[in-house]
Design a protein around this motif. Structure first.
Motif, PDB file in Angstrom:
ATOM      1  N   LEU A   1       0.827  -1.196   0.000  1.00  0.00           N
ATOM      2  CA  LEU A   1       0.000   0.000   0.000  1.00  0.00           C
ATOM      3  C   LEU A   1       0.869   1.256   0.000  1.00  0.00           C
ATOM      4  O   LEU A   1       1.951   1.273   0.596  1.00  0.00           O
ATOM      5  N   LYS A   2       0.352   2.279  -0.652  1.00  0.00           N
ATOM      6  CA  LYS A   2       0.999   3.593  -0.681  1.00  0.00           C
ATOM      7  C   LYS A   2      -0.117   4.615  -0.449  1.00  0.00           C
ATOM      8  O   LYS A   2      -0.873   4.940  -1.361  1.00  0.00           O
ATOM      9  N   ILE A   3      -0.245   5.098   0.790  1.00  0.00           N
ATOM     10  CA  ILE A   3      -1.352   5.960   1.189  1.00  0.00           C
ATOM     11  C   ILE A   3      -0.852   7.400   1.320  1.00  0.00           C
ATOM     12  O   ILE A   3       0.104   7.657   2.052  1.00  0.00           O
ATOM     13  N   PRO A   4      -1.478   8.370   0.632  1.00  0.00           N
ATOM     14  CA  PRO A   4      -0.974   9.743   0.687  1.00  0.00           C
ATOM     15  C   PRO A   4      -1.303  10.444   1.994  1.00  0.00           C
ATOM     16  O   PRO A   4      -2.254  10.094   2.702  1.00  0.00           O
ATOM     17  N   ALA A   5      -0.510  11.462   2.299  1.00  0.00           N
ATOM     18  CA  ALA A   5      -0.826  12.391   3.376  1.00  0.00           C
ATOM     19  C   ALA A   5      -1.948  13.311   2.916  1.00  0.00           C
ATOM     20  O   ALA A   5      -2.332  13.321   1.739  1.00  0.00           O
ATOM     21  N   SER A   6      -2.473  14.091   3.837  1.00  0.00           N
ATOM     22  CA  SER A   6      -3.535  15.026   3.477  1.00  0.00           C
ATOM     23  C   SER A   6      -3.449  16.274   4.337  1.00  0.00           C
ATOM     24  O   SER A   6      -3.025  16.230   5.490  1.00  0.00           O
TER      25      SER A   6
ATOM     26  N   GLY B   1     -10.303  19.020   2.179  1.00  0.00           N
ATOM     27  CA  GLY B   1      -8.908  18.651   2.326  1.00  0.00           C
ATOM     28  C   GLY B   1      -8.291  18.359   0.975  1.00  0.00           C
ATOM     29  O   GLY B   1      -8.984  18.266  -0.040  1.00  0.00           O
ATOM     30  N   VAL B   2      -6.986  18.191   0.969  1.00  0.00           N
ATOM     31  CA  VAL B   2      -6.282  17.898  -0.281  1.00  0.00           C
ATOM     32  C   VAL B   2      -5.217  16.836  -0.008  1.00  0.00           C
ATOM     33  O   VAL B   2      -4.535  16.870   1.017  1.00  0.00           O
ATOM     34  N   ALA B   3      -5.112  15.869  -0.906  1.00  0.00           N
ATOM     35  CA  ALA B   3      -4.092  14.820  -0.805  1.00  0.00           C
ATOM     36  C   ALA B   3      -2.768  15.350  -1.320  1.00  0.00           C
ATOM     37  O   ALA B   3      -2.730  16.042  -2.346  1.00  0.00           O
ATOM     38  N   VAL B   4      -1.673  15.017  -0.629  1.00  0.00           N
ATOM     39  CA  VAL B   4      -0.354  15.504  -1.033  1.00  0.00           C
ATOM     40  C   VAL B   4       0.630  14.334  -1.111  1.00  0.00           C
ATOM     41  O   VAL B   4       0.416  13.269  -0.521  1.00  0.00           O
ATOM     42  N   ASN B   5       1.723  14.572  -1.847  1.00  0.00           N
ATOM     43  CA  ASN B   5       2.628  13.471  -2.180  1.00  0.00           C
ATOM     44  C   ASN B   5       3.674  13.196  -1.109  1.00  0.00           C
ATOM     45  O   ASN B   5       4.875  13.170  -1.357  1.00  0.00           O
TER      46      ASN B   5
ATOM     47  N   LYS C   1      12.949  29.757   3.649  1.00  0.00           N
ATOM     48  CA  LYS C   1      14.084  29.053   4.232  1.00  0.00           C
ATOM     49  C   LYS C   1      14.889  29.924   5.188  1.00  0.00           C
ATOM     50  O   LYS C   1      15.713  29.413   5.961  1.00  0.00           O
ATOM     51  N   MET C   2      14.650  31.226   5.175  1.00  0.00           N
ATOM     52  CA  MET C   2      15.336  32.118   6.106  1.00  0.00           C
ATOM     53  C   MET C   2      14.742  32.037   7.514  1.00  0.00           C
ATOM     54  O   MET C   2      15.280  32.592   8.464  1.00  0.00           O
ATOM     55  N   ILE C   3      13.603  31.369   7.649  1.00  0.00           N
ATOM     56  CA  ILE C   3      12.970  31.182   8.962  1.00  0.00           C
ATOM     57  C   ILE C   3      13.558  29.935   9.604  1.00  0.00           C
ATOM     58  O   ILE C   3      13.470  28.834   9.055  1.00  0.00           O
ATOM     59  N   ASP C   4      14.153  30.092  10.771  1.00  0.00           N
ATOM     60  CA  ASP C   4      14.862  29.006  11.433  1.00  0.00           C
ATOM     61  C   ASP C   4      13.903  28.038  12.125  1.00  0.00           C
ATOM     62  O   ASP C   4      12.761  28.364  12.435  1.00  0.00           O
ATOM     63  N   ASN C   5      14.414  26.831  12.387  1.00  0.00           N
ATOM     64  CA  ASN C   5      13.723  25.798  13.168  1.00  0.00           C
ATOM     65  C   ASN C   5      12.417  25.328  12.535  1.00  0.00           C
ATOM     66  O   ASN C   5      11.528  24.829  13.228  1.00  0.00           O
ATOM     67  N   VAL C   6      12.306  25.499  11.234  1.00  0.00           N
ATOM     68  CA  VAL C   6      11.140  25.042  10.487  1.00  0.00           C
ATOM     69  C   VAL C   6      11.647  24.399   9.197  1.00  0.00           C
ATOM     70  O   VAL C   6      12.494  24.968   8.513  1.00  0.00           O
ATOM     71  N   HIS C   7      11.111  23.221   8.868  1.00  0.00           N
ATOM     72  CA  HIS C   7      11.470  22.562   7.606  1.00  0.00           C
ATOM     73  C   HIS C   7      10.491  23.009   6.523  1.00  0.00           C
ATOM     74  O   HIS C   7       9.277  22.834   6.659  1.00  0.00           O
ATOM     75  N   HIS C   8      11.015  23.605   5.458  1.00  0.00           N
ATOM     76  CA  HIS C   8      10.190  24.100   4.361  1.00  0.00           C
ATOM     77  C   HIS C   8      10.439  23.238   3.130  1.00  0.00           C
ATOM     78  O   HIS C   8      11.578  22.978   2.755  1.00  0.00           O
ATOM     79  N   GLU C   9       9.352  22.833   2.462  1.00  0.00           N
ATOM     80  CA  GLU C   9       9.483  21.892   1.349  1.00  0.00           C
ATOM     81  C   GLU C   9       8.376  22.080   0.343  1.00  0.00           C
ATOM     82  O   GLU C   9       7.199  22.234   0.716  1.00  0.00           O
ATOM     83  N   ILE C  10       8.725  22.100  -0.935  1.00  0.00           N
ATOM     84  CA  ILE C  10       7.725  22.096  -1.997  1.00  0.00           C
ATOM     85  C   ILE C  10       7.154  20.685  -2.116  1.00  0.00           C
ATOM     86  O   ILE C  10       7.893  19.702  -2.176  1.00  0.00           O
ATOM     87  N   ILE C  11       5.829  20.590  -2.146  1.00  0.00           N
ATOM     88  CA  ILE C  11       5.179  19.313  -2.361  1.00  0.00           C
ATOM     89  C   ILE C  11       4.160  19.484  -3.493  1.00  0.00           C
ATOM     90  O   ILE C  11       3.987  20.585  -4.004  1.00  0.00           O
ATOM     91  N   SER C  12       3.525  18.429  -3.874  1.00  0.00           N
ATOM     92  CA  SER C  12       2.520  18.547  -4.927  1.00  0.00           C
ATOM     93  C   SER C  12       1.252  17.813  -4.511  1.00  0.00           C
ATOM     94  O   SER C  12       1.256  16.987  -3.593  1.00  0.00           O
ATOM     95  N   VAL C  13       0.164  18.127  -5.198  1.00  0.00           N
ATOM     96  CA  VAL C  13      -1.092  17.450  -4.940  1.00  0.00           C
ATOM     97  C   VAL C  13      -1.003  16.032  -5.483  1.00  0.00           C
ATOM     98  O   VAL C  13      -0.504  15.798  -6.591  1.00  0.00           O
ATOM     99  N   TYR C  14      -1.453  15.070  -4.693  1.00  0.00           N
ATOM    100  CA  TYR C  14      -1.475  13.676  -5.140  1.00  0.00           C
ATOM    101  C   TYR C  14      -2.782  13.420  -5.897  1.00  0.00           C
ATOM    102  O   TYR C  14      -3.884  13.633  -5.351  1.00  0.00           O
ATOM    103  N   THR C  15      -2.668  12.994  -7.139  1.00  0.00           N
ATOM    104  CA  THR C  15      -3.822  12.655  -7.949  1.00  0.00           C
ATOM    105  C   THR C  15      -3.857  11.151  -8.163  1.00  0.00           C
ATOM    106  O   THR C  15      -2.890  10.570  -8.660  1.00  0.00           O
ATOM    107  N   LYS C  16      -4.949  10.539  -7.788  1.00  0.00           N
ATOM    108  CA  LYS C  16      -5.067   9.094  -7.885  1.00  0.00           C
ATOM    109  C   LYS C  16      -5.113   8.673  -9.353  1.00  0.00           C
ATOM    110  O   LYS C  16      -5.874   9.221 -10.131  1.00  0.00           O
ATOM    111  N   SER C  17      -4.301   7.686  -9.709  1.00  0.00           N
ATOM    112  CA  SER C  17      -4.255   7.234 -11.108  1.00  0.00           C
ATOM    113  C   SER C  17      -5.395   6.281 -11.393  1.00  0.00           C
ATOM    114  O   SER C  17      -5.990   5.694 -10.500  1.00  0.00           O
TER     115      SER C  17
END
Length: 290
Positions: free
Chosen positions: A6-11, A23-27, A274-290
């Motif tokens: 199984l591969k279940i997306p975050a939301s 809500g929105v599913a993310v990768n 990224k100039m804000i400390d103690n926080v992890h910043h990351e580009i993600i994308s919307v997960y679209t079910k195939s």
């Protein structure tokens, strides 16, 4: 080879004005490999998951066994290997992904032949509301209602818009986030929120992301009360909007913060965040079910 993989997306739930409903599913994903065995056992492939139960009390097994019982069946013992990219207790639906995994285990090993609607309904009966459960099952953006066993929803793709998650190091307990909310809202607040949410959904559907973003940040049901729990929220929001983002809101109950930006602005917004400390910043994308 696993009997079931199984591969279940975050939301990301409480999407703008969609408190407990959008809500929105993310990768980011929960990965599970399951095999029939003599006993119920979980092996964790990530150290961060070792705080979770490794026996039949694990939420994945509890969910699967509960569903089996509701269909008059017994879930056979099994061993699962679990790996996850979804941080625990951070507003990205880690518990919902585990519930959905349990639903999928029951469906597969008991030959239940559940539809997506069945899976969302079962998940809502456990979770209580659909905005995390729904996207994990349908993918994309999810708009739903669940109450007294009644379920209605639609889902659609969220195209041509980029997402950034800002994840602080600390956790916020969901109960704590619930406790800061008022027990009641005034009629004027309810009417205003309802009207704004209606327009926000149509803006989403018509890909008017500028208007959608403006309206997302007008929430009065949960965000004003939860912002003080996320000490970096104001800085993240100010920085992101100044760099060209269309919206910055709390993801779920927090502390993760979700920023939306046009794809052409994503890298610039990320570099500023990224100039804000103690926080992890990351580009993600919307997960679209195939």
């Amino acid at each position: 080879m696993a009997d079931l993989s199984l591969k279940i997306p975050a939301s990301s739930a409480n999407f703008g004005l969609g408190f407990d409903s959008i809500g929105v599913a993310v990768n980011k994903f929960l990965y599970i490999d399951a095999n029939l065995a003599d006993t119920f056992e979980v092996t964790f492939k990530d150290f961060s998951l070792s705080v979770l139960p490794s026996d039949e009390s694990n939420l994945v097994f509890k969910t699967a066994r509960s569903i089996a019982k509701s269909y008059g069946k017994d879930l056979p013992p099994m061993h699962i290997e679990m790996q996850s990219e979804i941080p625990l207790s951070h507003g990205l639906g880690s518990s919902s992904s585990a519930i959905v995994a349990g639903i999928e285990l029951a469906d597969h090993f008991l030959d239940l032949n559940l539809s997506d609607y069945d899976k969302v309904r079962l998940g809502c009966s456990i979770e209580g509301h659909p905005d995390n459960i729904g996207p994990c099952i349908t993918g994309g953006a999810f708009v739903g209602y669940y109450g007294n066993g009644e379920l209605h929803y639609y889902h659609l793709n969220l195209d041509d818009i980029g997402l950034i998650v800002s994840v602080p190091e600390y956790e916020i307990n969901t109960e704590e986030a619930r406790d800061v909310l008022p027990n009641a809202y005034t009629r004027d607040e309810a009417v205003s929120e309802n009207a704004l949410a209606n327009v926000m959904i149509l803006a989403l559907q018509n890909k008017d992301y500028k208007l959608m973003g403006e309206l997302m940040m007008k929430d009065s049901f949960h965000e004003p009360y939860r912002q003080p729990l996320i000490k970096e929220f104001d800085e993240i929001k100010t920085t992101a909007l100044s760099a060209g983002a269309v919206a910055t809101v709390i993801s779920g109950a927090g502390p993760t913060v979700l920023t939306l930006a046009e794809e052409s602005e994503l890298d610039s917004v990320l570099e500023n965040l990224k100039m804000i400390d103690n926080v992890h910043h990351e580009i993600i994308s919307v997960y679209t079910k195939s």
